[in-house]
Design an enzyme around this catalytic site. Sequence first.
Site, PDB file in Angstrom:
ATOM      1  N   ASP A  32       6.485   0.230  25.551  1.00 36.38           N
ATOM      2  CA  ASP A  32       5.391   1.194  25.367  1.00 36.38           C
ATOM      3  C   ASP A  32       5.161   1.930  26.668  1.00 36.38           C
ATOM      4  OD1 ASP A  32       3.022   1.263  22.945  1.00 36.38           O
ATOM      5  OD2 ASP A  32       2.549   2.288  24.829  1.00 36.38           O
ATOM      6  N   THR A 124       5.533   7.475  10.378  1.00 33.92           N
ATOM      7  CA  THR A 124       5.397   8.355   9.216  1.00 33.92           C
ATOM      8  C   THR A 124       5.609   9.793   9.678  1.00 33.92           C
ATOM      9  OG1 THR A 124       3.769   6.825   8.318  1.00 33.92           O
ATOM     10  CG2 THR A 124       3.832   9.038   7.355  1.00 33.92           C
ATOM     11  N   PHE A 155       4.873   0.338   5.210  1.00 39.23           N
ATOM     12  CA  PHE A 155       3.760   0.394   4.256  1.00 39.23           C
ATOM     13  C   PHE A 155       2.669  -0.630   4.571  1.00 39.23           C
ATOM     14  CE2 PHE A 155       7.644   1.802   2.221  1.00 39.23           C
ATOM     15  CZ  PHE A 155       7.259   3.036   1.714  1.00 39.23           C
ATOM     16  N   LEU A 156       2.713  -1.242   5.753  1.00 45.59           N
ATOM     17  CA  LEU A 156       1.741  -2.311   6.037  1.00 45.59           C
ATOM     18  C   LEU A 156       0.315  -1.781   5.981  1.00 45.59           C
ATOM     19  CD1 LEU A 156       0.328  -2.072   9.095  1.00 45.59           C
ATOM     20  CD2 LEU A 156       2.557  -2.801   9.817  1.00 45.59           C
ATOM     21  N   ASN A 214       0.836   7.423   0.145  1.00 49.11           N
ATOM     22  CA  ASN A 214      -0.493   7.665   0.714  1.00 49.11           C
ATOM     23  C   ASN A 214      -1.239   8.765  -0.032  1.00 49.11           C
ATOM     24  OD1 ASN A 214      -0.398   5.619   2.495  1.00 49.11           O
ATOM     25  ND2 ASN A 214      -0.101   6.849   4.335  1.00 49.11           N
ATOM     26  N   GLY A 259     -17.503   5.440  -3.147  1.00 53.45           N
ATOM     27  CA  GLY A 259     -18.262   5.155  -1.923  1.00 53.45           C
ATOM     28  C   GLY A 259     -18.126   6.290  -0.935  1.00 53.45           C
ATOM     29  N   GLY A 263     -10.535   6.790   5.205  1.00 56.11           N
ATOM     30  CA  GLY A 263     -10.408   7.256   6.587  1.00 56.11           C
ATOM     31  C   GLY A 263      -9.239   6.533   7.212  1.00 56.11           C
ATOM     32  N   CYS A 266      -4.158   6.845   9.012  1.00 53.97           N
ATOM     33  CA  CYS A 266      -3.021   7.230   8.154  1.00 53.97           C
ATOM     34  C   CYS A 266      -3.388   8.206   7.045  1.00 53.97           C
ATOM     35  CB  CYS A 266      -2.371   5.980   7.572  1.00 53.97           C
ATOM     36  SG  CYS A 266      -1.514   5.005   8.821  1.00 53.97           S
TER      37      CYS A 266
END
Length: 442
Positions: A32, A124, A155-156, A214, A259, A263, A266
């Site tokens: 990183d 993504t 897809f986690l 998504n 609701g 958010g 993603c």
Amino acid sequence: MTLNISVIGTGYLGATHAACMAELGFDVLGVDVDPEKIDALSRGELPFHEPGLPELIRKHVDSGRLRFTAEVSEAGSWADVHFICVGTPQVKGGTGADLTYVDAATAGLVESITKDSLVVGKSTVPVGTAARLSRLVAETKKDGLNVSLAWNPEFLREGFAVEDTLRPDRLVVGTGSEADEAVLREVYAEALGRETPWISTDFETAELVKVAANAFLATKISFINAFAEVTENVGGNITTLADAIGFDTRIGRKFLNAGVGFGGGCLPKDIRALQTRVGELGLDHSMKFLDEIDQINLRRRKKAVARAFELLDQDIVGKKIAVLGITFKPLSDDVRDSPGLDVAARLYNAGADVAVFDPEGNPNAAKRYPRLGYVDSLTEAVKDAEVVMLTTEWKEFKALTPADLNDLVASKRFVDARNVLDAKEWESAGWTFTQLGRKFEG
Ligand code: NAD
């Protein structure tokens, strides 16, 4: 010989992927550009909240199977498979995906590669990115080396990231050759041994599967919230409506909770990036409906704020409002594009005295909105509050009963912006209790 694996970008996705690859038996190097993140991870500490992940990081830092570095060249000379897991946030001042990080990470990595290897994108990305980066890899790799690119979208779900990575419900790989697919089959051999569906396809399908998933989830949430806009005007019970349609197995009950909307890091940026990308391709009409999905979603935040105003007869200035939950979902400390945090900030900007409590999200939220009043406990948040608002459905908030709050608040007024509490119970305890999707007559 087992494969050496590098993971470029060790945020929510990358740190999870790195630890899980180590758990599967591979030697893993996480890379990183953020030196603080690398220091923390190297000490076996996770710089964010994700259930089960700190234990896994510590276990494999201790076992020696998982290491971290800020030097991508270490990965380039060592790993056989490199996973690109850097961010693709919404571009500043626009709606498309910012590909600066993916481009820089890929270019920097390929420059440093000194052995045959496979570069695998997990971030993504807009359709067309993998083909472009595949050309970049081919053009910039060192002569004589066999280096190619594959795309393997992730897809986690935050909050379940370890489980989702170790036991995915499907694996999607877009590759340019059978040899590259074979390498990925080796990486995911354990999941394949459990007959996890394996979808081997081209780059474009692999990229689109992720954003299609998504977009579908966002649509489901906004679909029920569009009906919430109707029921809160004409009467009716939005939860009963969701239950009733959800029994139809073609529809299903999941992601039909009305609701304050979706958010996170993603869904919102992915549906905007998808619209932007198809617009670039001259196909604006195909994804135009996503604009409405986004608008419905954003209106829910305004509606939650409007409910607080209604409960206070529009006199909000100086009134204490307890906001419970400012992460975008429970079991995470992620506040990116969080509805609860947005609502808290709007109330603050309207002059309310906002007391924010979240089991994990306060530190991250304080970096984004330092002026909000952050408190360390639910009791502090609700003490002398004129309105209590539940904005993220953490289990401790879902378990609240009127008896927990009756003697603490200044006034018994509640906005359940997630529809998770029993309205009758609160009303019979003397509360003016409102829920999004439910008519409020003051
Ligand atoms: P994040 O912001 O938590 O992590 C990104 C990391 O990449 C950061 O630590 C950053 O310092 C690092 N980075 C940036 N440039 C780099 C470079 N050149 N070299 C090495 N590291 C670099 O983001 P995230 O939530 O982990 O998301 C990453 C990608 O995964 C995004 O495309 C996202 O859409 C996708 N994704 C995320 C999730 C999720 O639940 N968070 C799930 C599926 C897919």
